[in-house]
Design a protein around this motif. Sequence first.
Motif, PDB file in Angstrom:
ATOM      1  N   SER A 172       0.901  -1.255  -0.118  1.00 18.10           N
ATOM      2  CA  SER A 172      -0.357   0.419   0.039  1.00 18.10           C
ATOM      3  C   SER A 172       0.931   1.068  -0.087  1.00 18.10           C
ATOM      4  N   ILE A 173       0.453   2.439  -0.069  1.00 18.83           N
ATOM      5  CA  ILE A 173       1.437   3.709  -0.495  1.00 18.83           C
ATOM      6  C   ILE A 173       1.557   3.780   0.677  1.00 18.83           C
ATOM      7  N   GLN A 174       1.029   4.172   1.717  1.00 24.13           N
ATOM      8  CA  GLN A 174       1.871   4.014   3.263  1.00 24.13           C
ATOM      9  C   GLN A 174       3.201   3.300   3.382  1.00 24.13           C
ATOM     10  N   THR A 175       3.706   2.038   2.782  1.00 25.08           N
ATOM     11  CA  THR A 175       4.764   1.931   3.279  1.00 25.08           C
ATOM     12  C   THR A 175       5.776   2.248   2.066  1.00 25.08           C
ATOM     13  N   PHE A 176       5.804   2.949   1.204  1.00 22.52           N
ATOM     14  CA  PHE A 176       6.593   3.462   0.547  1.00 22.52           C
ATOM     15  C   PHE A 176       7.122   4.516   0.371  1.00 22.52           C
ATOM     16  N   THR A 177       8.895   4.511   0.080  1.00 20.30           N
ATOM     17  CA  THR A 177       9.523   5.882   0.377  1.00 20.30           C
ATOM     18  C   THR A 177       9.942   6.321  -0.508  1.00 20.30           C
ATOM     19  N   ARG A 185       9.400   9.065   7.623  1.00 21.54           N
ATOM     20  CA  ARG A 185       9.321   7.777   7.394  1.00 21.54           C
ATOM     21  C   ARG A 185       8.445   7.639   7.107  1.00 21.54           C
ATOM     22  N   ALA A 186       8.276   6.136   6.439  1.00 21.20           N
ATOM     23  CA  ALA A 186       7.089   5.145   5.669  1.00 21.20           C
ATOM     24  C   ALA A 186       5.758   5.628   6.293  1.00 21.20           C
ATOM     25  N   GLY A 187       5.147   6.338   5.125  1.00 18.00           N
ATOM     26  CA  GLY A 187       3.187   6.745   6.064  1.00 18.00           C
ATOM     27  C   GLY A 187       3.562   7.906   6.029  1.00 18.00           C
ATOM     28  N   SER A 188       4.616   8.796   6.409  1.00 19.66           N
ATOM     29  CA  SER A 188       4.300  10.200   6.664  1.00 19.66           C
ATOM     30  C   SER A 188       3.646  11.291   5.665  1.00 19.66           C
ATOM     31  N   MET A 193       2.722  11.693  -0.048  1.00 24.34           N
ATOM     32  CA  MET A 193       2.118  12.619  -1.207  1.00 24.34           C
ATOM     33  C   MET A 193       3.271  12.719  -1.951  1.00 24.34           C
ATOM     34  N   GLU A 194       4.803  12.407  -1.971  1.00 25.41           N
ATOM     35  CA  GLU A 194       6.087  12.377  -2.640  1.00 25.41           C
ATOM     36  C   GLU A 194       5.647  11.224  -3.249  1.00 25.41           C
ATOM     37  N   CYS A 195       5.301   9.948  -3.059  1.00 27.70           N
ATOM     38  CA  CYS A 195       5.504   8.682  -3.460  1.00 27.70           C
ATOM     39  C   CYS A 195       3.605   8.462  -4.622  1.00 27.70           C
ATOM     40  N   ALA A 196       3.022   9.360  -4.098  1.00 25.99           N
ATOM     41  CA  ALA A 196       1.710  10.265  -5.316  1.00 25.99           C
ATOM     42  C   ALA A 196       2.325  10.790  -6.037  1.00 25.99           C
ATOM     43  N   ASN A 197       2.626  11.676  -5.617  1.00 24.03           N
ATOM     44  CA  ASN A 197       3.107  12.237  -7.443  1.00 24.03           C
ATOM     45  C   ASN A 197       4.218  11.885  -8.594  1.00 24.03           C
ATOM     46  N   GLU A 198       4.768  11.247  -7.455  1.00 23.98           N
ATOM     47  CA  GLU A 198       5.559  10.155  -9.076  1.00 23.98           C
ATOM     48  C   GLU A 198       4.745   9.112  -9.280  1.00 23.98           C
ATOM     49  N   LEU A 199       3.293   8.297  -8.401  1.00 24.34           N
ATOM     50  CA  LEU A 199       3.040   7.632  -9.236  1.00 24.34           C
ATOM     51  C   LEU A 199       2.024   8.369 -10.058  1.00 24.34           C
ATOM     52  N   ARG A 210      -0.277   5.221 -18.379  1.00 27.37           N
ATOM     53  CA  ARG A 210      -0.599   4.196 -17.378  1.00 27.37           C
ATOM     54  C   ARG A 210      -1.966   4.435 -16.946  1.00 27.37           C
ATOM     55  N   ALA A 211      -2.436   2.868 -16.518  1.00 26.17           N
ATOM     56  CA  ALA A 211      -2.418   2.976 -15.001  1.00 26.17           C
ATOM     57  C   ALA A 211      -2.089   2.708 -14.034  1.00 26.17           C
ATOM     58  N   VAL A 212      -2.910   3.165 -13.102  1.00 25.66           N
ATOM     59  CA  VAL A 212      -2.235   2.993 -11.528  1.00 25.66           C
ATOM     60  C   VAL A 212      -3.369   3.178 -10.706  1.00 25.66           C
ATOM     61  N   ILE A 213      -2.845   1.457  -9.742  1.00 24.82           N
ATOM     62  CA  ILE A 213      -4.253   1.650  -9.058  1.00 24.82           C
ATOM     63  C   ILE A 213      -3.153   1.938  -7.356  1.00 24.82           C
ATOM     64  N   ILE A 214      -3.963   2.744  -6.473  1.00 23.56           N
ATOM     65  CA  ILE A 214      -3.185   2.149  -5.390  1.00 23.56           C
ATOM     66  C   ILE A 214      -3.895   1.605  -4.201  1.00 23.56           C
TER      67      ILE A 214
END
Length: 460
Positions: A172-177, A185-188, A193-199, A210-214
């Motif tokens: 899930s998105i809260q485990t990525f950095t 830390r992951a989930g902060s 938001m940085e990971c979400a913006n990269e996606l 591409r399609a992305v599902i989080i």
Amino acid sequence: MAKIKTSYVCKECGYKTPKWMGKCPECNNWNTFEETIEDTKSPSSPSALKSRKPVRKLSEVTSSKSDRIVTSISEFDRVMGGGIVKDSITIITARPGAGKSTLLLQVADRIATKGYKVIYASGEESDSQIKNRADRILDKIHDNIWVMQETSMDNVSAAVNDIDPDLLIIDSIQTFTMESAMPARAGSPTQTMECANELLRIAKDDKRQRAVIIVGQMTKADELAGLRSLEHLVDTVLIIEADSDEELRGLVSSKNRFGSTGESGFFQMTEKGMESIDNPSEYFMTKRDAGEVVSGSTLSVIKEGSRAIITEVESLVSKSFTPYPTRIGETLGKDKLNTLISILEERGGINLYDKNVIIKTIGGMRIKEQSINLAVIMSIVSSVKQQGIPSDVAFIADVGLTGELKKVPSLESRVKELARMGFRKVYVAKDSFPKGSGIKGIEISVMKTLNDVIRDVYKS
């Protein structure tokens, strides 16, 4: 030169303050502030201007609304608006164990069989755990699915460049950095938001869409964990509604830029995964033989998204041997049940002061709207009289405190669903249909009050 600025952000509501605070003044939660470090580089710097995209006329932009990947999982495609838009980003959330990962693995399988490439990146499960689930729920594992046990979004981006997938699933998105983000830390809020913006960058790339599902984790308050900005960023927000002891799963879109917000789909959790319930009206009512009548059972029609669904209400009324009779509504709020019982006692002339009353719906369907109120009351009447109501008769109306029937919205589509399923008669409120109008194949009985309905049903 870039300036470094420290601030504190509430992980529940996103409120920002330059100093740490024990209690958030916005959402009133305690100990929710986390330190974040911001790069205050000026947006007008040469490096920022270098990546600027050209301005285009709106009339010249190609719409991707109809360019979808159809999964052939009918209830999932319905909620998505007809399939997954190829340059979209979707987030799905639910309580632990509701079936998020199971559903997405099934989606990945269906898409892979159509020739599309899929990357499934998990920060919570190992490759072997994902494989074990796949062996259990899938008949065959397709070669177009790649899996990653990973918590680095940088590595996921590199894999996207290598494999060139059509669908990317992040669980899930809260485990990525991201290493490029400020230390956190992951989930902060910062990392999420940085990971979400990269996606978002991966999904909306003009050269390769591409399609992305989080997958997003859910809080104890049954809300998507993290900042509200995460919901604003994505195109679609899906929620799986489920009770831990029920097989029924409801998939609801609380936001959808490419379809109807509020659309619902239904699944049954089985050993083979999430099975789509393609005909909910059949699922939420008991199949009985022709002419078979059971006391305490009535039928109504509710609206879930754009669809009308026939729902069966069951009641059990028994003698109470305590000063305070039991009132239980398994799928109906206790306050609402008590209100309907009071209306029946005062306006329908049926005393329940010494009776236990239990209400439930078939399949665990939650009663959320007023259109089913008449059916609930008539179910109780049927139990008290111990006289069943024919299974081809339905009730669609609200009941006011005065005992008068109130019309409900979208009545025509509800009655058409009854006619499609072969019902003979339906009771509705006065003025629900214009004079002289009707629907072929079903008798529409217009009533003014609750007493009128009781007298007509039992001919008394």
